[in-house]
Design an enzyme around this catalytic site. Sequence first.
Site, PDB file in Angstrom:
ATOM      1  N   ASP A   1      10.540   0.602   4.880  1.00  0.00           N
ATOM      2  CA  ASP A   1      11.175   1.693   5.620  1.00  0.00           C
ATOM      3  C   ASP A   1      12.464   1.227   6.303  1.00  0.00           C
ATOM      4  OD1 ASP A   1       9.163   3.416   4.846  1.00  0.00           O
ATOM      5  OD2 ASP A   1       8.082   3.307   6.747  1.00  0.00           O
TER       6      ASP A   1
ATOM      7  N   GLY B   1       0.837  -1.190   0.000  1.00  0.00           N
ATOM      8  CA  GLY B   1       0.000   0.000   0.000  1.00  0.00           C
ATOM      9  C   GLY B   1       0.865   1.230   0.000  1.00  0.00           C
ATOM     10  N   GLY B   2       0.258   2.356  -0.269  1.00  0.00           N
ATOM     11  CA  GLY B   2       0.994   3.614  -0.291  1.00  0.00           C
ATOM     12  C   GLY B   2       1.385   4.075   1.097  1.00  0.00           C
ATOM     13  N   SER B   3       2.196   5.114   1.126  1.00  0.00           N
ATOM     14  CA  SER B   3       2.621   5.721   2.377  1.00  0.00           C
ATOM     15  C   SER B   3       1.397   6.156   3.174  1.00  0.00           C
ATOM     16  CB  SER B   3       3.502   6.933   2.053  1.00  0.00           C
ATOM     17  OG  SER B   3       3.903   7.579   3.232  1.00  0.00           O
TER      18      SER B   3
ATOM     19  N   GLY C   1      -1.620   2.610   6.378  1.00  0.00           N
ATOM     20  CA  GLY C   1      -1.925   1.794   7.548  1.00  0.00           C
ATOM     21  C   GLY C   1      -1.283   0.424   7.569  1.00  0.00           C
ATOM     22  N   LYS C   2      -0.362   0.161   6.652  1.00  0.00           N
ATOM     23  CA  LYS C   2       0.276  -1.162   6.575  1.00  0.00           C
ATOM     24  C   LYS C   2       0.991  -1.541   7.861  1.00  0.00           C
ATOM     25  CE  LYS C   2       2.972   0.036   3.332  1.00  0.00           C
ATOM     26  NZ  LYS C   2       2.637   1.451   3.465  1.00  0.00           N
ATOM     27  N   SER C   3       1.783  -0.630   8.399  1.00  0.00           N
ATOM     28  CA  SER C   3       2.556  -0.938   9.611  1.00  0.00           C
ATOM     29  C   SER C   3       1.637  -1.198  10.800  1.00  0.00           C
ATOM     30  CB  SER C   3       3.526   0.201   9.931  1.00  0.00           C
ATOM     31  OG  SER C   3       4.454   0.352   8.878  1.00  0.00           O
TER      32      SER C   3
END
Length: 174
Positions: free
Chosen positions: A35, A8-10, A13-15
């Site tokens: 990152d 997903g983009g920056s 909410g992935k992290s």
Amino acid sequence: MDVIFLNGGSSSGKSSIARALQAALPEPWLTFGVDTFVAALPAAGGGIEFGPDGGIVVGPEFRRLEETWMAGLAAMAAAGAHLIVDEVLLSGGAGQQRWLAALAGLDVLWVGVRCDPVVAATREAARADRIAGMAADQALRVHAGMSYDLVVDTTATDPAACARHVAAALASAG
């Protein structure tokens, strides 16, 4: 399943989903994000440039180092570690093809993490570690040409609920 791959983009909410998955899944899962890889690159010579508008340009040196990063993560998964990969595939489907080659022979759950570009940009503005414009630039672009097993949308759904959807897909796949 060996790998849960979140793309997903920056500021999508992935992290947060990865952390919620680690808390919810019965076995230990290690999380590695793009990152972490970018932070490990040398300040000069890493082959990545961040534009003032949030655009990112990568060169051949970045791709060479990225290839070793991917091979290393694949080796960890092949050795028995369960991995959650938190990634921003700037080249969409072309990036997925590179990862498919690296993860060949492993069971991977491909998860698209979508977020409305305006919402992602608002989240980005609240973070001190992002360049303004990254979220808007990446929100749709990272999904171009991708093939997913599951898509979650964090625009109005919290990370824990998204993680439950991923965990359910993982249980039914496995």
